[in-house]
Design a protein around this motif. Structure first.
Motif, short mmCIF file in Angstrom:
data_model
loop_
_atom_site.label_atom_id
_atom_site.label_comp_id
_atom_site.label_asym_id
_atom_site.label_seq_id
_atom_site.Cartn_x
_atom_site.Cartn_y
_atom_site.Cartn_z
N LYS A 101 0.60 18.69 23.81
CA LYS A 101 1.48 18.37 22.67
C LYS A 101 0.67 18.20 21.39
N THR A 102 -0.40 17.41 21.48
CA THR A 102 -1.21 17.16 20.28
C THR A 102 -1.89 18.45 19.83
N SER A 103 -2.37 19.24 20.78
CA SER A 103 -3.01 20.51 20.42
C SER A 103 -2.04 21.43 19.71
N LEU A 104 -0.81 21.50 20.18
CA LEU A 104 0.19 22.35 19.54
C LEU A 104 0.45 21.87 18.11
N LEU A 105 0.49 20.56 17.93
CA LEU A 105 0.71 20.03 16.59
C LEU A 105 -0.49 20.31 15.69
N GLU A 106 -1.69 20.20 16.23
CA GLU A 106 -2.89 20.52 15.44
C GLU A 106 -2.82 21.96 14.93
N LYS A 107 -2.49 22.88 15.84
CA LYS A 107 -2.40 24.30 15.45
C LYS A 107 -1.30 24.51 14.41
N THR A 108 -0.21 23.78 14.58
CA THR A 108 0.93 23.92 13.67
C THR A 108 0.56 23.43 12.27
N ILE A 109 -0.17 22.32 12.22
CA ILE A 109 -0.62 21.80 10.92
C ILE A 109 -1.52 22.83 10.23
N LEU A 141 -4.40 14.32 14.56
CA LEU A 141 -3.51 15.06 13.66
C LEU A 141 -3.97 14.91 12.21
N ILE A 142 -4.43 13.73 11.87
CA ILE A 142 -4.94 13.50 10.51
C ILE A 142 -6.20 14.34 10.31
N ALA A 143 -7.06 14.36 11.32
CA ALA A 143 -8.29 15.16 11.24
C ALA A 143 -7.97 16.64 11.09
N ALA A 144 -6.84 17.07 11.69
CA ALA A 144 -6.45 18.49 11.59
C ALA A 144 -5.84 18.81 10.23
N GLY A 145 -5.60 17.77 9.42
CA GLY A 145 -5.10 18.00 8.06
C GLY A 145 -3.69 17.51 7.81
N ALA A 146 -3.12 16.77 8.76
CA ALA A 146 -1.75 16.27 8.55
C ALA A 146 -1.73 15.33 7.36
N LYS A 147 -0.77 15.58 6.44
CA LYS A 147 -0.65 14.69 5.28
C LYS A 147 0.01 13.39 5.71
N MET A 148 0.95 13.49 6.63
CA MET A 148 1.64 12.30 7.11
C MET A 148 1.64 12.28 8.64
#
Ligand code: MG
Ligand code: ZN
Length: 219
Positions: free
Chosen positions: A44-52, A77-84
């Motif tokens: 789940k987290t990996s998919l979100l990282e790729k999506t970000i 997720l923050i490290a992957a660039g998530a703003k929020m």
């Protein structure tokens, strides 16, 4: 004598009430919300990282990541660039509930937001009973965890709108019957939309991204 209501039923009806309020709030703001559910370790987290990485500049999105004990997923997720991205540490609870999402949303800037991802606790059982006000549940299954998940946890597949099969780059190394999993899942829920992906190699992710673009277009 007052009517006696079983505790579980009472908890769930209170949850449904809060989830209804959440759904109204998100809908009125034109925010699409997806509740990601799976066993632990499905990606789940990996998919979100790729999506970000792919859509972060294109679609205004926020993420809340539920975990029993740590804030690690939100930090990823923050490290992957998530703003929020906000963690929800459940302190032992094996699922998220609507009150946790209500509190988490107070800390997010909902103006201009188009897409909200909720990463649930890794568990295919009780998250199926807790409505979080989402538009859709997205259930992830990974090639390494075995191909019996739809039969063993039919409730989750019945409640989900989308099934993502992750780690397909490992198909040749695992006894995972892809066609059987799809057939079993569709037998339980014929409306399931299915994506085959690998977060590691990127295979299939383009279709997932296009689907998200379509969901949020014109919102
Ligand atoms: Mg995770
Ligand atoms: Zn639970």
């Amino acid at each position: 004598m007052p009517e006696r209501i079983p505790i579980e039923k009472k908890v769930l009806s209170e949850n449904d009430r809060l989830a209804g309020e959440l759904r109204e709030k998100l809908k009125s703001r034109g925010i699409v919300s997806l509740n990601l559910v799976s066993s632990p370790g499905s990606g789940k987290t990996s998919l979100l990282e790729k999506t970000i990485c792919a859509l972060g500049d294109e679609i205004e999105m926020a993420m809340v990541a539920g975990d029993v004990q740590t804030e690690n997923d939100a930090n990823r997720l923050i490290a992957a660039g998530a703003k929020m991205a906000r963690p929800i540490v459940t302190g032992g609870a094996c699922h998220l509930d609507a009150s946790m999402i209500t509190r988490a949303l107070r800390e997010l800037d909902l103006d201009n937001l188009k897409l909200l991802f909720i990463e649930n606790v890794g568990n295919l059982v009780c998250p199926s009973s807790y409505d979080l006000g989402e538009d859709m549940k997205v259930v992830l299954v990974s090639v390494t965890e075995g191909d019996d998940k739809p039969q063993k946890y039919p409730g989750m597949f019945r409640k989900s709108s989308v099934m993502v099969i992750n780690k397909i780059d490992l198909l040749e190394h695992c006894d995972f019957d892809l066609d059987m999993v799809k057939a079993n899942a569709l037998w339980i829920n014929g409306r399931l939309k299915i994506f085959d992906i690998s977060c590691r190699t990127g295979e299939g992710l383009g279709s997932w991204f296009d689907w998200l673009r379509g969901l949020t277009a014109g919102k």
